[in-house]
Structures are given as structure tokens and as C-alpha cells.
Design a protein around this motif. Structure first.
Motif, PDB file in Angstrom:
ATOM      1  N   ALA A 219     -10.948  -2.539  16.532  1.00  0.00           N
ATOM      2  CA  ALA A 219     -10.094  -3.283  17.477  1.00  0.00           C
ATOM      3  C   ALA A 219      -8.709  -3.566  16.915  1.00  0.00           C
ATOM      4  O   ALA A 219      -8.113  -4.616  17.170  1.00  0.00           O
ATOM      5  CB  ALA A 219     -10.775  -4.590  17.880  1.00  0.00           C
ATOM      6  N   ILE A 222      -5.903  -4.414  19.460  1.00  0.00           N
ATOM      7  CA  ILE A 222      -6.026  -5.773  19.987  1.00  0.00           C
ATOM      8  C   ILE A 222      -5.569  -6.774  18.937  1.00  0.00           C
ATOM      9  O   ILE A 222      -4.848  -7.737  19.239  1.00  0.00           O
ATOM     10  CB  ILE A 222      -7.482  -6.091  20.400  1.00  0.00           C
ATOM     11  N   SER A 225      -1.834  -6.855  18.800  1.00  0.00           N
ATOM     12  CA  SER A 225      -1.240  -7.553  19.955  1.00  0.00           C
ATOM     13  C   SER A 225      -1.339  -9.067  19.775  1.00  0.00           C
ATOM     14  O   SER A 225      -0.423  -9.810  20.144  1.00  0.00           O
ATOM     15  CB  SER A 225      -1.936  -7.133  21.256  1.00  0.00           C
ATOM     16  N   LEU A 226      -2.443  -9.540  19.183  1.00  0.00           N
ATOM     17  CA  LEU A 226      -2.600 -10.975  18.933  1.00  0.00           C
ATOM     18  C   LEU A 226      -1.660 -11.454  17.829  1.00  0.00           C
ATOM     19  O   LEU A 226      -1.174 -12.591  17.874  1.00  0.00           O
ATOM     20  CB  LEU A 226      -4.050 -11.293  18.564  1.00  0.00           C
ATOM     21  N   TYR A 259      -0.292   0.502  25.760  1.00  0.00           N
ATOM     22  CA  TYR A 259      -1.535  -0.171  25.371  1.00  0.00           C
ATOM     23  C   TYR A 259      -1.853  -1.358  26.274  1.00  0.00           C
ATOM     24  O   TYR A 259      -2.826  -2.091  26.035  1.00  0.00           O
ATOM     25  CB  TYR A 259      -1.440  -0.665  23.917  1.00  0.00           C
ATOM     26  N   GLU A 262      -5.544  -1.686  27.773  1.00  0.00           N
ATOM     27  CA  GLU A 262      -6.535  -1.905  26.719  1.00  0.00           C
ATOM     28  C   GLU A 262      -6.482  -3.342  26.204  1.00  0.00           C
ATOM     29  O   GLU A 262      -7.522  -3.991  26.023  1.00  0.00           O
ATOM     30  CB  GLU A 262      -6.279  -0.922  25.570  1.00  0.00           C
ATOM     31  N   VAL A 263      -5.265  -3.839  25.983  1.00  0.00           N
ATOM     32  CA  VAL A 263      -5.095  -5.203  25.481  1.00  0.00           C
ATOM     33  C   VAL A 263      -5.563  -6.221  26.516  1.00  0.00           C
ATOM     34  O   VAL A 263      -6.285  -7.167  26.206  1.00  0.00           O
ATOM     35  CB  VAL A 263      -3.616  -5.462  25.105  1.00  0.00           C
ATOM     36  N   GLU A 264      -5.173  -5.995  27.769  1.00  0.00           N
ATOM     37  CA  GLU A 264      -5.521  -6.911  28.852  1.00  0.00           C
ATOM     38  C   GLU A 264      -7.039  -7.053  28.991  1.00  0.00           C
ATOM     39  O   GLU A 264      -7.576  -8.164  29.108  1.00  0.00           O
ATOM     40  CB  GLU A 264      -4.923  -6.391  30.155  1.00  0.00           C
ATOM     41  N   SER A 266      -9.299  -6.567  26.810  1.00  0.00           N
ATOM     42  CA  SER A 266      -9.970  -7.111  25.620  1.00  0.00           C
ATOM     43  C   SER A 266      -9.634  -8.572  25.362  1.00  0.00           C
ATOM     44  O   SER A 266     -10.481  -9.345  24.908  1.00  0.00           O
ATOM     45  CB  SER A 266      -9.591  -6.278  24.384  1.00  0.00           C
ATOM     46  N   VAL A 267      -8.383  -8.970  25.634  1.00  0.00           N
ATOM     47  CA  VAL A 267      -7.956 -10.337  25.324  1.00  0.00           C
ATOM     48  C   VAL A 267      -8.501 -11.334  26.348  1.00  0.00           C
ATOM     49  O   VAL A 267      -8.858 -12.463  25.998  1.00  0.00           O
ATOM     50  CB  VAL A 267      -6.412 -10.432  25.249  1.00  0.00           C
TER      51      VAL A 267
END
Length: 391
Positions: A219, A222, A225-226, A259, A262-264, A266-267
Motif C-alpha cells: 500500500a 496510499i 498520499s497520507l 492515482y 486508488e487513493v479514494e 483506500s482512504v
């Protein structure tokens, strides 16, 4: 281990409250706010605002605004910048003016009355974001204008608060020129922060996301992105802005990359599974009924003014820049919630002796009441627009 018990209780209670709220046609966030009031000092006293709850709630609102940024259309934000600016300015001027008059009627001195007005000029859009997401209206012209106006409102409120505390507080009066120079430095740093946002959009975010994709870690995209989200929120707090401003722009920046989806995906589970429920509950925890009956003569008119001045002021700002009445209605209702931003300002003012202990609990109650009522107002405004569209 006590913290684990609190977390378990909050997650179970908010899940049930959100479920039943939706079953009876209310926004789920209303049930979650009520959980905070029932579990908190106002009723049962099982959960209190401690470091654990505060930390989780802070992460919750940052993730909520990060997701709002992910779902925002940068093109629409640019397109509706002028209406957003108009909404934000009107949404500050009108509450400050009317609430100031009310303060004077209750024998507030000039400084205290101005500060009371500024407290209710702040907007906490995180509650409205949740309702807009639930009704799938976050990426509409109204949702975009609300988001843009809330960011501008946040910035203006922080600047005004800094000026007021510097000029009027006892600390400032003893500090003199040193405080004024600190204020100038703070504003300069905030301007520099917004210049830095362009760099983050253009180079930093795409580069970090590509690095994340190539890392041999689970991940990693992700995770990166965090890092961007929390990093920008931290830097915003460092220069005197709200962390939600930084996390919102972090979301917008990530949304410009490939991305985004994918980020949306997962977060969102991370936020809604743990942190975001704690944020909504934490707002309810601030509610107490100490002195409620004796303060009613102050609480009732202040609540009415807090609701109407933001609704009408922001709606008028939207209408002045070409929105129709129904859109203006939605935008005004979407800006009503005061939430954590007003709570922070009230606390700062209390510490700086700009808000007396006599009225502090009444102000907190009004902030909570506006936060609870705002989702109802927003949902009803959206329903009115839908009914008008069917005619």
C-alpha cells in the motif's frame, strides 16, 4: 486499555446511530453528533474529551477534508472562485455585524462584542461535506462553491482572530510592538504557504506519488498520499492556519494525479472505520447543560442570529454573483455549521479574556446547536431544489 473500551463504545454507538438516522430520513451525521452528547458530560458522562479522543478526532477531520479535496474538481473550484469569495466575505461581515449588536445589548464591551461576532463568522464545512457526500452533491456547483468559500472563510477567520488577539488581549497590550511584528510574520508565513501549494500541485505531489508506486512496500501509494495529507495539514498548523485547509488542498493535489481513484477507495474505509466517527462524537462531547436555563435569554437570540446571519449572508453573496435562489439557499445552509472552528476560536478568546466565563458555556451551547441544526437545513434546501426541478 481504557482507550480501547472508549473506541469500541464510540464505533458501535455511531454505527447504530448513523444507521437509524438514515432509516428515518435524517443525515447520518446527526445521529453521530447526538451520540457525543448522550455519551458525553451532558448526559451519561461515559466519554470525555481527553488526549486520546482529541487526537483521533483531529485525524478524523483531516481525513474527511482530504477526501473532500479528492472529490473536488479543480476546474470547478477555479470557475466558482468569485462566488466562493463573495459567499465567504458576506458570510463573515453579516454575522459579525449582527452578533456584535447583540453582544452590546448584553453589556459586552466593544472588544468582547467584536470577538463574539468573529466567533460566529467561522464556518466548519466538515459537517456539510458529510451531508453533501451522502446526497451525492459534493461535486455540484453548490458543493464546489461551499468548499471554496469555506477555505476562504477559514483563512479570513484565522487572520481576523490573529489581529483581534494581538490588539485586544491583555497579553498583546503588555507585548506591544513584539506582538505586532509576530502578527506580520504570521501573515507573511501564511502567504508563503499558499505560494508553496502551487509547488506541491505542480511538482511535489506527482513526484512523491510516482516514488510511492515504485516502492516495494504494501500500500505504498496510499501511504505516500497520507504523508502528503498529514504533512500539508501539519505545515498549515505551523503557520497559524487550520490543518483542514492543508488536508483539503492535499486532496485536490492528489486528485490531479492518475492515482486518485486508488487513493479514494483506500482512504475512505480508513477514515470512516475509525477516525471520522470520533470527530463527530467529539463535537457532541463539548455540550453541557450547566447554566442552560439561566442562559436561555442569551442562548435563544444568539442561536437565531447564528443560523440566519450565515444562511442569509452567504446566500446573498451567492445570489449577488449570479446563482439562482435555490442554489443560494443550499450554499447559505451549507455554510451555517460552526463546529470545531468556532469551538477553537471561542477557546482562544476565553484564554485571551475576550470572552467572559459568564457567557462562555452559552456560546459553546449555541455553537453545538448550530452544528446539529445545519445538516437539517442543508438537506431541506437540497430537497426544495429537487422539488422545484420536478415542476
Amino acid at each position: 486499555m481504557e482507550h480501547l473500551g472508549i473506541l469500541c463504545l464510540v464505533l458501535l454507538a455511531t454505527a447504530l446511530a448513523g444507521h437509524f438516522s438514515r432509516r428515518i430520513g435524517m443525515p447520518a451525521v446527526i445521529g453521530q453528533l447526538l451520540v457525543g452528547i448522550i455519551l458525553g458530560p451532558a448526559v451519561l458522562g461515559w466519554v470525555v474529551e481527553n488526549d486520546f479522543v482529541h487526537t483521533f478526532s483531529e485525524i478524523g477531520v483531516i481525513l474527511l477534508m482530504f477526501m473532500a479535496g479528492l472529490e473536488s474538481d479543480l476546474g470547478l473550484l477555479k470557475k466558482y472562485f468569485k462566488p466562493s469569495m463573495s459567499v465567504a466575505v458576506c458570510g463573515i461581515v453579516v454575522p459579525v455585524a449582527f452578533v456584535y449588536v447583540l453582544g452590546r445589548l448584553f453589556d459586552f464591551n466593544n472588544e468582547q462584542a467584536i470577538f463574539l461576532g468573529v466567533t460566529f463568522a467561522a464556518t466548519s464545512v466538515s459537517i456539510s461535506v458529510e451531508v453533501l457526500k451522502e446526497l451525492r452533491r459534493l461535486d455540484s456547483k453548490e458543493g464546489t462553491t461551499i468548499l471554496g468559500a469555506a477555505v476562504i472563510d477559514d483563512i479570513l477567520a484565522v487572520i481576523i482572530l490573529s489581529v483581534l488577539v494581538s490588539i485586544f488581549s491583555d497579553v498583546a497590550k503588555s507585548g506591544g510592538g513584539h506582538v505586532q511584528s509576530n502578527l506580520a510574520l504570521g501573515i507573511a508565513l501564511q502567504v508563503l504557504y499558499f505560494v508553496g501549494i502551487y509547488v506541491v500541485f505542480k511538482w511535489v505531489t506527482p513526484t512523491l506519488m510516482r516514488i510511492g508506486e515504485k516502492m516495494s512496500v504494501s500500500a505504498s501509494v496510499i501511504l505516500m498520499s497520507l504523508v502528503i495529507c498529514l504533512g500539508m495539514a501539519y505545515l498549515a498548523e505551523l503557520v497559524g492556519l487550520s490543518g483542514v485547509v492543508g488536508s483539503f488542498f492535499a486532496g485536490v493535489a492528489v486528485a490531479q494525479t492518475s492515482y486518485k481513484r486508488e487513493v479514494e477507495e483506500s482512504v475512505e474505509p480508513i477514515g470512516y472505520a475509525v477516525f471520522i466517527p470520533m470527530f463527530f462524537v467529539s463535537i457532541g462531547l463539548h455540550m453541557t447543560f450547566d447554566g442552560f436555563l439561566s442562559d436561555l435569554v442569551f442562548i435563544i437570540p444568539l442561536t437565531i442570529l447564528a443560523l440566519l446571519t450565515k444562511w442569509i449572508g452567504c446566500g446573498a453573496g451567492a445570489k449577488a454573483l449570479g446563482m439562482d435562489w435555490h442554489s443560494a439557499d443550499i450554499i447559505g445552509a451549507g455554510m451555517v455549521s460552526r463546529g470545531e472552528m468556532a469551538l477553537i476560536i471561542a477557546q482562544v478568546g476565553y484564554s485571551a479574556k475576550l470572552l467572559t466565563s459568564q457567557y462562555y458555556s452559552g456560546v459553546i451551547i449555541v455553537i453545538i446547536l448550530t452544528t446539529i441544526i445545519a445538516p437539517f437545513m442543508l438537506k431541506q434546501a437540497i430537497m426544495r431544489q429537487k422539488k422545484a426541478a420536478k415542476r
